[in-house]
Write an enzyme that holds these catalytic residues in place. Structure first.
Site, PDB file in Angstrom:
ATOM      1  N   LEU A  30     -15.235  -2.424  30.343  1.00  0.00           N
ATOM      2  CA  LEU A  30     -16.646  -2.703  30.604  1.00  0.00           C
ATOM      3  C   LEU A  30     -17.098  -3.984  29.896  1.00  0.00           C
ATOM      4  CD1 LEU A  30     -17.639   1.037  30.208  1.00  0.00           C
ATOM      5  CD2 LEU A  30     -17.875  -0.310  32.325  1.00  0.00           C
ATOM      6  N   PRO A  31     -18.255  -4.530  30.315  1.00  0.00           N
ATOM      7  CA  PRO A  31     -18.632  -5.865  29.843  1.00  0.00           C
ATOM      8  C   PRO A  31     -18.897  -6.033  28.344  1.00  0.00           C
ATOM      9  CG  PRO A  31     -19.854  -5.322  31.840  1.00  0.00           C
ATOM     10  CD  PRO A  31     -19.120  -4.089  31.424  1.00  0.00           C
TER      11      PRO A  31
ATOM     12  N   LYS B 286      -8.095  -9.115  18.400  1.00  0.00           N
ATOM     13  CA  LYS B 286      -8.622  -9.797  19.594  1.00  0.00           C
ATOM     14  C   LYS B 286      -9.689 -10.832  19.208  1.00  0.00           C
ATOM     15  CE  LYS B 286     -10.100 -10.413  23.898  1.00  0.00           C
ATOM     16  NZ  LYS B 286      -9.381 -11.251  24.847  1.00  0.00           N
TER      17      LYS B 286
ATOM     18  N   LYS C 217     -19.545 -14.638  23.801  1.00  0.00           N
ATOM     19  CA  LYS C 217     -19.728 -13.209  23.485  1.00  0.00           C
ATOM     20  C   LYS C 217     -18.706 -12.802  22.425  1.00  0.00           C
ATOM     21  CE  LYS C 217     -17.835  -9.188  24.993  1.00  0.00           C
ATOM     22  NZ  LYS C 217     -17.070  -8.359  25.893  1.00  0.00           N
TER      23      LYS C 217
ATOM     24  N   THR D 234     -13.729  -5.786  25.316  1.00  0.00           N
ATOM     25  CA  THR D 234     -13.824  -6.475  24.024  1.00  0.00           C
ATOM     26  C   THR D 234     -15.165  -6.083  23.402  1.00  0.00           C
ATOM     27  OG1 THR D 234     -12.551  -8.312  24.929  1.00  0.00           O
ATOM     28  CG2 THR D 234     -13.721  -8.717  22.862  1.00  0.00           C
TER      29      THR D 234
HETATM   30  P1  NAD Z   1     -16.651  -7.907  34.864  1.00  0.00           P
HETATM   31  O1  NAD Z   1     -18.101  -8.174  34.646  1.00  0.00           O
HETATM   32  O2  NAD Z   1     -15.930  -8.664  35.929  1.00  0.00           O
HETATM   33  O3  NAD Z   1     -16.421  -6.343  35.168  1.00  0.00           O
HETATM   34  C1  NAD Z   1     -17.149  -5.331  34.542  1.00  0.00           C
HETATM   35  C2  NAD Z   1     -17.270  -4.185  35.536  1.00  0.00           C
HETATM   36  O4  NAD Z   1     -17.986  -3.132  34.883  1.00  0.00           O
HETATM   37  C3  NAD Z   1     -18.081  -4.549  36.775  1.00  0.00           C
HETATM   38  O5  NAD Z   1     -17.374  -4.190  37.940  1.00  0.00           O
HETATM   39  C4  NAD Z   1     -19.382  -3.762  36.635  1.00  0.00           C
HETATM   40  O6  NAD Z   1     -19.942  -3.376  37.863  1.00  0.00           O
HETATM   41  C5  NAD Z   1     -18.897  -2.578  35.826  1.00  0.00           C
HETATM   42  N1  NAD Z   1     -19.963  -1.891  35.118  1.00  0.00           N
HETATM   43  C6  NAD Z   1     -21.014  -2.415  34.428  1.00  0.00           C
HETATM   44  N2  NAD Z   1     -21.773  -1.434  33.907  1.00  0.00           N
HETATM   45  C7  NAD Z   1     -21.179  -0.271  34.238  1.00  0.00           C
HETATM   46  C8  NAD Z   1     -21.479   1.088  33.963  1.00  0.00           C
HETATM   47  N3  NAD Z   1     -22.545   1.444  33.250  1.00  0.00           N
HETATM   48  N4  NAD Z   1     -20.660   2.046  34.473  1.00  0.00           N
HETATM   49  C9  NAD Z   1     -19.568   1.699  35.211  1.00  0.00           C
HETATM   50  N5  NAD Z   1     -19.234   0.410  35.517  1.00  0.00           N
HETATM   51  C10 NAD Z   1     -20.027  -0.547  35.022  1.00  0.00           C
HETATM   52  O7  NAD Z   1     -15.968  -8.126  33.444  1.00  0.00           O
HETATM   53  P2  NAD Z   1     -14.418  -8.427  33.165  1.00  0.00           P
HETATM   54  O8  NAD Z   1     -14.171  -9.898  33.234  1.00  0.00           O
HETATM   55  O9  NAD Z   1     -13.590  -7.501  33.982  1.00  0.00           O
HETATM   56  O10 NAD Z   1     -14.322  -8.040  31.606  1.00  0.00           O
HETATM   57  C11 NAD Z   1     -14.294  -6.688  31.179  1.00  0.00           C
HETATM   58  C12 NAD Z   1     -14.027  -6.668  29.684  1.00  0.00           C
HETATM   59  O11 NAD Z   1     -12.781  -7.313  29.409  1.00  0.00           O
HETATM   60  C13 NAD Z   1     -15.071  -7.404  28.840  1.00  0.00           C
HETATM   61  O12 NAD Z   1     -15.311  -6.683  27.669  1.00  0.00           O
HETATM   62  C14 NAD Z   1     -14.417  -8.748  28.564  1.00  0.00           C
HETATM   63  O13 NAD Z   1     -14.873  -9.341  27.351  1.00  0.00           O
HETATM   64  C15 NAD Z   1     -12.952  -8.361  28.473  1.00  0.00           C
HETATM   65  N6  NAD Z   1     -11.991  -9.426  28.832  1.00  0.00           N
HETATM   66  C16 NAD Z   1     -12.211 -10.233  29.900  1.00  0.00           C
HETATM   67  C17 NAD Z   1     -11.266 -11.215  30.212  1.00  0.00           C
HETATM   68  C18 NAD Z   1     -11.465 -12.134  31.397  1.00  0.00           C
HETATM   69  O14 NAD Z   1     -10.732 -13.138  31.494  1.00  0.00           O
HETATM   70  N7  NAD Z   1     -12.381 -11.851  32.330  1.00  0.00           N
HETATM   71  C19 NAD Z   1     -10.122 -11.357  29.437  1.00  0.00           C
HETATM   72  C20 NAD Z   1      -9.914 -10.491  28.364  1.00  0.00           C
HETATM   73  C21 NAD Z   1     -10.850  -9.529  28.068  1.00  0.00           C
END
Ligand code: NAD
Length: 292
Positions: free
Chosen positions: A65-66, A169, A239, A94
């Protein structure tokens, strides 16, 4: 094969969940986005109306999740209904080590198990199942989840007790953010003096200044093959810097370069550039549009 729940099917969660399906696991999923759920349903996952239903069906539940607030609210909802004993939760988002410890307390008090397992490798790593997982948790829980994480990643590292995965991380991403600004500065200074960017990048990458940002994600367009496909928005890297600043405060550590990097990226966000890739800082320097 295990019954696995997966909550959060975004840029990272979608390919991670797909890789679990490819490995033969039964997957129970939920995301607030219907489109995200439909996509996984078409690949064979069972979609549920909410996080409680996902948890009831699963022995292992992965959350991707975000941010802190959404992770906390999601677990609050899961815990409100009460847990099946021995359900194991793996949070791959994260978030702050402090929140990890608080979730551990609340989940353990209901007989559940909890590990933090943030990832490195970005969307390409999630798609290719080559992520690095930095795992915090009890030794026996780590052993129990290694096989599941191996369906999505290549390096599964036990970093210590709960919260240590996030600690690793945050330190890695702080270093990445700092080195991207350092690489951009060096490339900009070289080019501004009349040096050819490719020649200088070749020198840098066989000399002592070499780092991941200079070699694999060089901010000068056309130098690293990955520059065009991998996107890391400034808002996402900042973030992680927010979390690193909090962790530094909590552990009474000095991070002057982390603070400066946070200030630089925050100023770009204030200029409505948070959606731009974090390596675009080079182009802003080149255009003399870089102020903070
Ligand atoms: P994203 O925004 O693409 O995906 C998040 C998903 O969570 C979305 O599909 C959203 O609809 C869903 N969501 C939001 N609130 C929700 C809820 N209450 N219940 C259920 N689903 C819900 O984000 P991401 O890029 O996939 O990143 C996810 C996590 O991974 C973050 O914590 C980010 O910091 C970490 N991360 C991201 C990357 C990257 O390159 N994108 C790399 C490493 C780590």
């Amino acid at each position: 094969m295990s019954q696995i729940g997966f909550i959060g099917l975004g840029n990272m969660g979608n390919p991670m969940a797909r890789n679990l399906l490819k490995s033969g696991h039964e997957l129970h999923v939920f995301d607030i986005s219907k489109k995200a759920c439909n996509d996984l349903e078409s690949k064979g996952a069972a979609v549920h109306p909410g996080v409680t239903e996902v948890t009831q069906k699963s022995n292992y539940v992965i959350t991707m999740l975000p941010n802190n607030n959404i992770v906390e609210a999601t677990y609050k909802e899961i815990l409100f209904q009460g847990l099946k004993k021995d359900t194991t939760f793996i949070d791959c988002s994260t978030i702050s080590p402090k929140l990890v410890k608080s979730l551990l307390k609340r989940i353990s008090s209901q007989g559940g198990r909890f590990l933090d397992a943030p990832v490195s490798g970005g969307v390409p790593g999630a798609q290719e199942a080559s992520l690095t997982f930095m795992v915090g948790g009890a030794e026996e829980d780590f052993k129990a989840v290694t096989g599941i994480l191996e369906c999505m990643g290549q390096r599964i590292v036990h970093c210590g007790a709960q919260g240590m995965g996030q600690a690793a991380k945050l330190c890695n991403n702080m270093m990445l953010a700092i080195s991207m600004i350092g690489t951009s500065e060096a490339m900009n200074l070289a080019v501004s003096q009349g040096l050819d960017a490719k020649i200088f990048a070749g020198i840098l990458n066989s000399s002592t200044g070499r780092c991941w940002a200079s070699e694999f994600y060089n901010p000068v367009p056309g130098i690293s093959a990955s520059t065009l496909v991998n996107k890391v928005p400034i808002s996402l890297i900042n973030k992680d810097l927010d979390l690193a600043l909090d962790a530094a405060k909590a552990s009474n550590s000095h991070i002057p370069m982390g603070e400066l990097t946070h200030k630089i990226y925050s100023s770009l966000i204030a200029q409505n550039l948070g959606h731009r890739d974090f390596s675009d800082i080079y182009q802003l320097m080149q255009q003399n549009k870089f102020t903070f």
